[in-house]
Design a protein around this motif. Structure first.
Motif, PDB file in Angstrom:
ATOM      1  N   ILE A  20       0.852  -1.171   0.000  1.00  0.00           N
ATOM      2  CA  ILE A  20       0.000   0.000   0.000  1.00  0.00           C
ATOM      3  C   ILE A  20       0.897   1.233   0.000  1.00  0.00           C
ATOM      4  O   ILE A  20       1.695   1.427   0.899  1.00  0.00           O
ATOM      5  N   PHE A  21       0.766   2.001  -1.038  1.00  0.00           N
ATOM      6  CA  PHE A  21       1.573   3.193  -1.212  1.00  0.00           C
ATOM      7  C   PHE A  21       1.115   4.256  -0.221  1.00  0.00           C
ATOM      8  O   PHE A  21      -0.076   4.470  -0.038  1.00  0.00           O
ATOM      9  N   LYS A  23       0.673   7.824   0.319  1.00  0.00           N
ATOM     10  CA  LYS A  23       0.648   9.090  -0.412  1.00  0.00           C
ATOM     11  C   LYS A  23       1.092  10.265   0.446  1.00  0.00           C
ATOM     12  O   LYS A  23       1.721  11.190  -0.056  1.00  0.00           O
ATOM     13  N   TRP A  54      -0.592   9.092  -8.083  1.00  0.00           N
ATOM     14  CA  TRP A  54       0.060   8.507  -6.907  1.00  0.00           C
ATOM     15  C   TRP A  54      -0.158   9.398  -5.685  1.00  0.00           C
ATOM     16  O   TRP A  54      -0.488   8.924  -4.609  1.00  0.00           O
ATOM     17  N   GLN A  56      -2.473  11.539  -5.164  1.00  0.00           N
ATOM     18  CA  GLN A  56      -3.888  11.565  -4.794  1.00  0.00           C
ATOM     19  C   GLN A  56      -4.401  10.175  -4.409  1.00  0.00           C
ATOM     20  O   GLN A  56      -5.576  10.023  -4.090  1.00  0.00           O
ATOM     21  N   GLU A  57      -3.526   9.195  -4.448  1.00  0.00           N
ATOM     22  CA  GLU A  57      -3.825   7.804  -4.137  1.00  0.00           C
ATOM     23  C   GLU A  57      -4.933   7.222  -5.020  1.00  0.00           C
ATOM     24  O   GLU A  57      -5.745   6.414  -4.597  1.00  0.00           O
ATOM     25  N   LYS A  58      -4.925   7.658  -6.279  1.00  0.00           N
ATOM     26  CA  LYS A  58      -5.832   7.069  -7.264  1.00  0.00           C
ATOM     27  C   LYS A  58      -5.218   5.811  -7.849  1.00  0.00           C
ATOM     28  O   LYS A  58      -5.917   4.974  -8.395  1.00  0.00           O
ATOM     29  N   SER A  60      -1.160   3.370  -7.550  1.00  0.00           N
ATOM     30  CA  SER A  60       0.128   3.185  -6.875  1.00  0.00           C
ATOM     31  C   SER A  60       1.187   2.856  -7.906  1.00  0.00           C
ATOM     32  O   SER A  60       0.888   2.247  -8.931  1.00  0.00           O
TER      33      SER A  60
END
Length: 87
Positions: A20-21, A23, A54, A56-58, A60
């Motif tokens: 899980i990236f 952000k 990335w 905006q966590e749309k 990864s």
């Protein structure tokens, strides 16, 4: 940080883990270093829209781009992701 939290950080990708990236970490690093998303995109070979996604966590980054991002920002991969164990 508790023992269970420490054990969730990883350095390699495995089939049993979903990375899980993080952000917020990326945003903070970009801001603190005065970097622009355009600069990051050019340096790691992606579009500005990709970097924006990335942040905006749309989406990864792939493993390949995560490694490039880590090198460019001079931060360990473990600082950019956390792992979520799957069964």
């Amino acid at each position: 940080m508790g023992k269970s939290e420490q054990s969730t950080y990883i350095f390699t990708f495995t089939r049993r883990q979903t990375l899980i990236f993080i952000k917020d970490m990326l945003k903070e690093i970009i801001k603190s270093r005065g970097m622009k998303q355009t600069f990051i995109a050019q340096k790691i070979g992606v579009s500005v829209v990709t970097v924006s996604n990335w942040v905006q966590e749309k989406s990864s980054p792939s493993e390949k781009h995560l490694k490039k991002l880590s090198e460019l920002l001079q931060v360990p991969i473990k600082d950019l992701v956390r792992s979520k164990f799957t069964t």
